[in-house]
Write a protein that holds these residues in place. Structure first.
Motif, mmCIF file in Angstrom:
data_model
loop_
_atom_site.group_PDB
_atom_site.id
_atom_site.type_symbol
_atom_site.label_atom_id
_atom_site.label_comp_id
_atom_site.label_asym_id
_atom_site.label_seq_id
_atom_site.Cartn_x
_atom_site.Cartn_y
_atom_site.Cartn_z
ATOM 1 N N UNK A 68 0.818 -1.212 0.000
ATOM 2 C CA UNK A 68 0.000 0.000 0.000
ATOM 3 C C UNK A 68 0.850 1.260 0.000
ATOM 4 N N UNK A 69 2.109 1.150 0.414
ATOM 5 C CA UNK A 69 2.957 2.319 0.577
ATOM 6 C C UNK A 69 3.590 2.782 -0.736
ATOM 7 N N UNK A 70 3.180 2.252 -1.864
ATOM 8 C CA UNK A 70 3.643 2.772 -3.142
ATOM 9 C C UNK A 70 3.252 4.245 -3.245
ATOM 10 N N UNK A 71 4.157 5.042 -3.775
ATOM 11 C CA UNK A 71 3.978 6.488 -3.751
ATOM 12 C C UNK A 71 2.828 6.962 -4.643
ATOM 13 N N UNK A 72 2.204 8.065 -4.202
ATOM 14 C CA UNK A 72 1.233 8.764 -5.029
ATOM 15 C C UNK A 72 -0.086 8.046 -5.190
ATOM 16 N N UNK A 73 -0.726 8.239 -6.345
ATOM 17 C CA UNK A 73 -2.071 7.706 -6.541
ATOM 18 C C UNK A 73 -2.148 6.186 -6.555
ATOM 19 N N UNK A 74 -1.036 5.492 -6.837
ATOM 20 C CA UNK A 74 -1.077 4.037 -6.817
ATOM 21 C C UNK A 74 -1.303 3.520 -5.403
ATOM 22 N N UNK A 75 -0.560 4.078 -4.442
ATOM 23 C CA UNK A 75 -0.766 3.677 -3.058
ATOM 24 C C UNK A 75 -2.174 3.995 -2.579
ATOM 25 N N UNK A 76 -2.699 5.144 -2.987
ATOM 26 C CA UNK A 76 -4.070 5.506 -2.626
ATOM 27 C C UNK A 76 -5.066 4.535 -3.252
ATOM 28 N N UNK A 77 -4.786 4.096 -4.474
ATOM 29 C CA UNK A 77 -5.671 3.132 -5.129
ATOM 30 C C UNK A 77 -5.728 1.829 -4.343
ATOM 31 N N UNK A 78 -4.575 1.387 -3.827
ATOM 32 C CA UNK A 78 -4.553 0.169 -3.010
ATOM 33 C C UNK A 78 -5.361 0.383 -1.740
ATOM 34 N N UNK A 79 -5.144 1.505 -1.091
ATOM 35 C CA UNK A 79 -5.842 1.802 0.162
ATOM 36 C C UNK A 79 -7.357 1.832 -0.044
ATOM 37 N N UNK A 80 -7.781 2.510 -1.077
ATOM 38 C CA UNK A 80 -9.225 2.598 -1.332
ATOM 39 C C UNK A 80 -9.806 1.241 -1.715
ATOM 40 N N UNK A 81 -9.047 0.457 -2.453
ATOM 41 C CA UNK A 81 -9.535 -0.872 -2.846
ATOM 42 C C UNK A 81 -9.736 -1.751 -1.610
ATOM 43 N N UNK A 82 -8.774 -1.730 -0.686
ATOM 44 C CA UNK A 82 -8.915 -2.544 0.518
ATOM 45 C C UNK A 82 -10.086 -2.053 1.359
ATOM 46 N N UNK A 83 -10.234 -0.740 1.487
ATOM 47 C CA UNK A 83 -11.376 -0.213 2.237
ATOM 48 C C UNK A 83 -12.693 -0.586 1.567
ATOM 49 N N UNK A 84 -12.703 -0.668 0.253
ATOM 50 C CA UNK A 84 -13.895 -1.136 -0.445
ATOM 51 C C UNK A 84 -14.130 -2.612 -0.138
ATOM 52 N N UNK A 85 -13.070 -3.416 -0.178
ATOM 53 C CA UNK A 85 -13.215 -4.844 0.140
ATOM 54 C C UNK A 85 -13.678 -5.048 1.576
ATOM 55 N N UNK A 86 -13.296 -4.147 2.464
ATOM 56 C CA UNK A 86 -13.717 -4.243 3.854
ATOM 57 C C UNK A 86 -15.135 -3.715 4.058
#
Length: 316
Positions: A252-270
């Motif tokens: 998730x700690x990938x820089x910029x919008x990619x890391x945010x995309x991971x974060x939002x995807x996991x929050x969606x899965x949750x």
């Protein structure tokens, strides 16, 4: 008023939820607020870097922050960084009137010398009002501004309303030790230190004297548990929990919008967000990346069942 110099625990950095068409998703933002409270967070920070704040206009920013402040029941800090002090002052007044606990200010990337950095924060403190508590965001990887421990001490000592450092320097463990050393020798007043970087170093940051985390990892409940375990002296339990999440946290700690995309995807899965959409310009995870995140979730779930998201969605 909340004394932010004594802030501890986890202040979750809120992503801004959007519908697929780019409009703000108020229901998902409400659900995220409730999720933070349920997760044991001691506060929330909204309109930060990972909240896509620059993509919101002033009306949206005030509305989003005010709605969260009213709903949360825990302290809310609002990011008010802006190119000029006029916009910063206007947003600060609006959110403080709405009940914010304080504001967070990042340095503009034009600052280069120590005197420029200290001078900027002195002017910012005056612009927002000396009665408004503010947080210094120390994030050189994004803002390209290097703040030494000595510079931070100068800022803190010059501005009575400087109450907290959002510490995101990397490497930064020695900086935490230096700042706590200044407090111990009486050359700097006490402030709260909450750490970012997705929680990537929170295991040892707490041991160096940090008061907790201010970050947006998609498992704020895990971060809350980890900070609590460290405070209770349960070092091995804290590190075991951290180690189980580290591969996903790193991804998730990938820089910029990619890391945010991971974060939002996991929050969606949750089941917290209805969509992982970013407001344009933004990115979306590829099918391959989503599969990798799902695999990491399945591995975390072997130790922490909160990652066993299955097909169930609270947002449904």
């Amino acid at each position: 008023m909340t004394d932010l110099t004594a802030a501890k625990g986890v202040y979750a950095i809120a992503p801004t939820a959007f519908h697929e068409d780019g409009w703000v998703d108020e229901a998902s933002n409400d659900r995220y607020t409730d999720f933070c409270v349920e997760s044991g967070c001691t506060g929330i920070t909204v309109l930060g870097v990972m909240g896509e704040a620059p993509k919101l206009d002033m009306t949206e920013s005030v509305s989003l922050a005010s709605r969260m402040i009213k709903r949360a029941g825990i302290p809310v800090i609002v990011g008010v960084s802006a190119p000029g002090f006029a916009a910063m002052t206007s947003l600060t007044k609006a959110v403080m009137d709405a009940g914010a606990a304080g504001v967070m200010i990042a340095p503009p990337n034009t600052l280069r010398t120590d005197d420029q950095i200290v001078g900027y924060y002195a002017q910012a403190a005056e612009a927002i009002g000396t009665d408004v508590p503010f947080v210094v965001q120390d994030f050189p990887q994004t803002f390209s501004v290097i703040m030494t421990p000595g510079v931070i001490r100068r800022i803190v000592q010059a501005s009575p309303n400087c109450v907290m450092i959002k510490h995101e320097d990397w490497p930064g463990l020695e900086k935490i030790s230096a700042l706590r050393g200044f407090e111990a020798d009486g050359s700097m007043k006490h402030i709260s230190i909450l750490c970012g970087n997705g929680g990537l170093f929170i295991d040892f940051e707490c041991e160096r004297g940090a008061d907790g985390a201010m970050t947006g990892y998609a498992f704020p409940d895990m971060l809350s548990d980890l900070v609590r375990l460290q405070a209770e002296g349960k070092r091995d339990e804290a590190h075991d929990l951290f180690d189980a999440h580290l591969p996903l946290l790193r991804y998730e700690q990938q820089q910029g919008p990619t890391g945010l995309a991971v974060r939002k995807y996991v929050l969606m899965r949750r089941g917290v967000l209805a969509s992982d959409a970013q407001r344009r310009p933004g990115v979306a995870l590829s099918a391959k990346a989503r599969a990798e995140v799902d695999y990491l979730l399945s591995r975390v779930a072997r130790f922490d069942k909160r990652a066993d998201v299955g097909g169930i969605s609270r947002a449904a």
